[in-house]
Design an enzyme around this catalytic site. Structure first.
Site, PDB file in Angstrom:
ATOM      1  N   TYR A 134      25.408  34.659  43.094  1.00 35.63           N
ATOM      2  CA  TYR A 134      26.633  34.676  43.914  1.00 35.63           C
ATOM      3  C   TYR A 134      26.458  35.588  45.143  1.00 35.63           C
ATOM      4  CZ  TYR A 134      31.304  36.513  45.073  1.00 35.63           C
ATOM      5  OH  TYR A 134      32.422  36.939  45.740  1.00 35.63           O
ATOM      6  N   LYS A 138      26.228  34.827  49.324  1.00 36.08           N
ATOM      7  CA  LYS A 138      26.994  35.512  50.375  1.00 36.08           C
ATOM      8  C   LYS A 138      26.046  36.022  51.463  1.00 36.08           C
ATOM      9  CE  LYS A 138      31.079  34.871  48.744  1.00 36.08           C
ATOM     10  NZ  LYS A 138      32.021  34.011  49.483  1.00 36.08           N
TER      11      LYS A 138
HETATM   12  C1  15L Z   1      33.910  39.760  44.104  1.00 40.21           C
HETATM   13  O1  15L Z   1      33.153  39.367  44.996  1.00 40.21           O
HETATM   14  C2  15L Z   1      34.711  38.802  43.305  1.00 40.21           C
HETATM   15  O2  15L Z   1      35.081  37.657  44.052  1.00 40.21           O
HETATM   16  C3  15L Z   1      35.935  39.450  42.709  1.00 40.21           C
HETATM   17  O3  15L Z   1      36.432  38.589  41.716  1.00 40.21           O
HETATM   18  C4  15L Z   1      35.638  40.826  42.104  1.00 40.21           C
HETATM   19  O4  15L Z   1      34.889  40.669  40.965  1.00 40.21           O
HETATM   20  C5  15L Z   1      34.966  41.702  43.151  1.00 40.21           C
HETATM   21  O5  15L Z   1      33.865  41.055  43.748  1.00 40.21           O
HETATM   22  C6  15L Z   1      34.481  43.068  42.608  1.00 40.21           C
HETATM   23  O6  15L Z   1      33.381  43.494  42.975  1.00 40.21           O
HETATM   24  O7  15L Z   1      35.230  43.710  41.887  1.00 40.21           O
END
Ligand code: 15L
Length: 272
Positions: A134, A138
């Site tokens: 993920y 990004k």
């Molecule tokens: C993110 O990128 C997620 O989309 C979110 O759901 C959280 O988990 C957040 O990071 C985080 O780091 O707490």
């Protein structure tokens, strides 16, 4: 700017943003693969699967700016990340170029740089250290924003988001909390500030325990109003001792320890 497209409008952050953005961008168009709950009579929703180019080409027609939140927002299987986040983000930028869109907000994540220890303060120029597939997607999106800025002149603000919500949820989030109203402030800078080409901001409020140097965002005019420290006492009282040393050490928390099978002690030595 009036006609702005919000992708990922049915997700948690999209749902929070919808109400706040509508008075600012009166012709706001909401899009998502899922229909949002409780669509107001003044709201416009157009469904799209962003992994399909023709569906993206349809939703970007005639828009002046895009807030791209769409995709899979946590760690997931490669196929899911590839389609929703990598192909999806590419489709958004390429369709935007073809339609003549001038500004895009790319919602990146702290997980593009999650493998920095919490004791280190990082700025927006750091080498990215993604902590998941993920986070890696990004990182790709940040690169895409840069490519389309420098090659095609599409202005992008990349917002490396911490955690959006009404309040910081735990000790880690005291450092990375982003009040929704502060996200709106960043979005407005990214869409409305003249002469913006490619900029990266950390998506966080005015957090005393921050791990990120957000001076670049401040120099663009960002003045956050949320203060995570206002919640610190309650958050720390409720915090349970961690049984996950990898998560507790790195900024990305549990995203770092997920599937982790390296020698943690060796890693710490090599990177300190
Ligand atoms: C993110 O990128 C997620 O989309 C979110 O759901 C959280 O988990 C957040 O990071 C985080 O780091 O707490």
């Amino acid at each position: 700017m009036k006609r702005v497209l919000l992708t990922g409008a049915s997700g948690d952050v999209g749902t929070r943003l919808r109400k706040l953005l509508k008075p600012i961008y009166p012709e706001l168009i909401l899009s998502d693969i899922r229909t949002p709950g409780e669509l107001g009579p003044d709201e416009t929703f157009v469904p799209a699967d962003i992994s399909k180019f023709n569906e993206v080409a349809n939703i970007v027609q005639g828009v002046e700016g895009i807030i791209h939140l769409g995709g899979f927002s946590v760690e997931g299987p490669w196929e899911t990340i590839l389609n929703a986040n990598i192909i999806g983000a590419y489709n958004v930028y390429e369709a935007a170029r073809q339609a003549g869109v001038k500004r895009i907000i790319f919602a990146s994540s702290n997980h593009a740089a999650g493998f920095y220890p919490r004791e280190k303060t990082i700025d927006t120029d750091v080498t990215l250290l993604p902590d998941t597939r993920y986070g890696l997607s990004k990182m790709f999106g940040e690169g895409l924003a840069s490519l389309y800025a420098y090659k095609h002149g599409i202005g992008s603000l990349v917002i490396r988001i911490g955690n959006v919500g009404d309040r910081p949820l735990d000790k880690r989030r005291l450092s990375i909390w982003l009040k929704t109203e502060d996200l709106v402030k960043l979005i407005r800078i990214g869409l409305e500030k003249p002469d913006l080409l490619f900029e990266v901001a950390y998506g966080m409020s005015d957090n005393k325990r921050a791990w990120w140097d957000n001076s670049r965002a401040e120099s663009l005019g960002y003045q956050p109003e949320g203060k995570s420290e206002d919640f610190a006492e309650a958050v720390l009282q409720a915090e349970k001792p961690s049984s996950d040393p990898v998560a507790a050490y790195y900024q990305g928390g549990p995203f770092c320890s997920d599937e982790f099978d390296a020698d943690f002690e060796r890693l710490k030595k090599l990177t300190s």
